[in-house]
Design a protein around this motif. Structure first.
Motif, mmCIF file in Angstrom:
data_model
loop_
_atom_site.group_PDB
_atom_site.id
_atom_site.type_symbol
_atom_site.label_atom_id
_atom_site.label_comp_id
_atom_site.label_asym_id
_atom_site.label_seq_id
_atom_site.Cartn_x
_atom_site.Cartn_y
_atom_site.Cartn_z
ATOM 1 N N ALA A 79 0.833 -1.204 0.000
ATOM 2 C CA ALA A 79 0.000 0.000 0.000
ATOM 3 C C ALA A 79 0.866 1.253 0.000
ATOM 4 C CB ALA A 79 -0.936 -0.010 1.206
ATOM 5 N N VAL A 80 1.930 1.254 0.765
ATOM 6 C CA VAL A 80 2.810 2.418 0.825
ATOM 7 C C VAL A 80 3.473 2.663 -0.525
ATOM 8 C CG1 VAL A 80 4.989 3.237 1.813
ATOM 9 C CG2 VAL A 80 3.196 2.396 3.302
ATOM 10 N N ILE A 81 3.940 1.619 -1.189
ATOM 11 C CA ILE A 81 4.605 1.781 -2.488
ATOM 12 C C ILE A 81 3.622 2.286 -3.535
ATOM 13 C CG2 ILE A 81 5.693 0.514 -4.376
ATOM 14 C CD1 ILE A 81 7.056 -1.211 -2.234
ATOM 15 N N ILE A 82 2.439 1.718 -3.583
ATOM 16 C CA ILE A 82 1.450 2.136 -4.584
ATOM 17 C C ILE A 82 1.005 3.574 -4.336
ATOM 18 C CG2 ILE A 82 -0.910 1.717 -5.380
ATOM 19 C CD1 ILE A 82 -0.319 -1.298 -4.959
ATOM 20 N N SER A 120 0.093 8.498 6.166
ATOM 21 C CA SER A 120 -1.329 8.508 5.808
ATOM 22 C C SER A 120 -1.959 7.131 5.944
ATOM 23 C CB SER A 120 -1.501 9.008 4.381
ATOM 24 O OG SER A 120 -1.050 10.329 4.281
ATOM 25 N N VAL A 121 -1.254 6.092 5.533
ATOM 26 C CA VAL A 121 -1.808 4.734 5.608
ATOM 27 C C VAL A 121 -1.978 4.305 7.059
ATOM 28 C CG1 VAL A 121 -1.300 2.310 5.123
ATOM 29 C CG2 VAL A 121 -1.053 3.999 3.331
ATOM 30 N N MET A 142 -7.556 8.125 -0.459
ATOM 31 C CA MET A 142 -7.479 6.672 -0.626
ATOM 32 C C MET A 142 -6.450 6.057 0.320
ATOM 33 S SD MET A 142 -9.734 5.681 -2.712
ATOM 34 C CE MET A 142 -10.836 6.952 -2.146
ATOM 35 N N ALA A 143 -5.389 6.803 0.601
ATOM 36 C CA ALA A 143 -4.377 6.310 1.544
ATOM 37 C C ALA A 143 -4.979 6.136 2.929
ATOM 38 C CB ALA A 143 -3.189 7.269 1.602
ATOM 39 N N VAL A 150 -6.978 -1.886 5.715
ATOM 40 C CA VAL A 150 -5.886 -2.858 5.867
ATOM 41 C C VAL A 150 -5.594 -3.119 7.332
ATOM 42 C CG1 VAL A 150 -3.416 -3.226 5.502
ATOM 43 C CG2 VAL A 150 -4.823 -2.434 3.630
ATOM 44 N N LEU A 151 -5.487 -2.058 8.095
ATOM 45 C CA LEU A 151 -5.113 -2.241 9.509
ATOM 46 C C LEU A 151 -6.325 -2.611 10.324
ATOM 47 C CD1 LEU A 151 -2.623 0.700 9.957
ATOM 48 C CD2 LEU A 151 -2.109 -1.677 9.511
#
Length: 151
Positions: A79-82, A120-121, A142-143, A150-151
């Motif tokens: 998620a962080v990379i995207i 942000s994620v 979206m982040a 996810v979390l």
């Protein structure tokens, strides 16, 4: 006890050196001593944790859930990379001619954008970096949402 305070006093005595090379080697020596002190403190914490029922339960839980935690870590990294790639490409298209001058965006590279996307994620959101374009704001939203899911 003497080993714990030794780096402080060694640092005081070695700072008086005049040559810059000897000061650099002395500071390296002091850093090694400080790492040794840190390892002693961590060893003491692990020894005390052996007698705590709560620490044993936490360790057993972590050991049992290692597969699930590793899947969570992989999803977080993906998620962080995207998101960092998305925010970089959205912000790199900021209309410089309209504003007149250099691109004021703080997202100068994908690796710099990873800081923003990790914050942000994980839904911390310091607010020190903000997107300037609508596309960047959408990616930032979206982040946050992906972090919640996810979390």
């Amino acid at each position: 006890d003497a080993i714990t305070v030794l780096p402080f006093y060694v640092g005081l005595t070695l700072v008086g050196s005049s040559s810059s090379e000897s000061v650099q080697s002395n500071t390296t020596f002091v850093r090694v001593l400080k790492i040794g002190r840190l390892s002693r403190i961590l060893g003491l914490a692990f020894k005390l944790g052996k007698y705590s029922n709560g620490v044993r339960v936490l360790a057993r839980t972590m050991k049992t859930c290692m597969a699930e935690l590793s899947i969570l870590a992989v999803l977080l990294v993906m998620a962080v990379i995207i998101i960092s790639s998305g925010i970089y490409f959205c912000e790199s298209t900021y209309d410089v001619d309209y504003e007149g001058g250099e691109n004021p965006s703080e997202f100068v590279s994908i690796s710099r954008s990873m800081y923003f996307s990790m914050i942000s994620v994980t839904t911390i959101g310091y607010g020190d970096m903000t997107p300037l374009t609508m596309c960047g704001e959408f990616v930032a939203c979206m982040a946050g949402l992906s972090g919640i899911f996810v979390l």
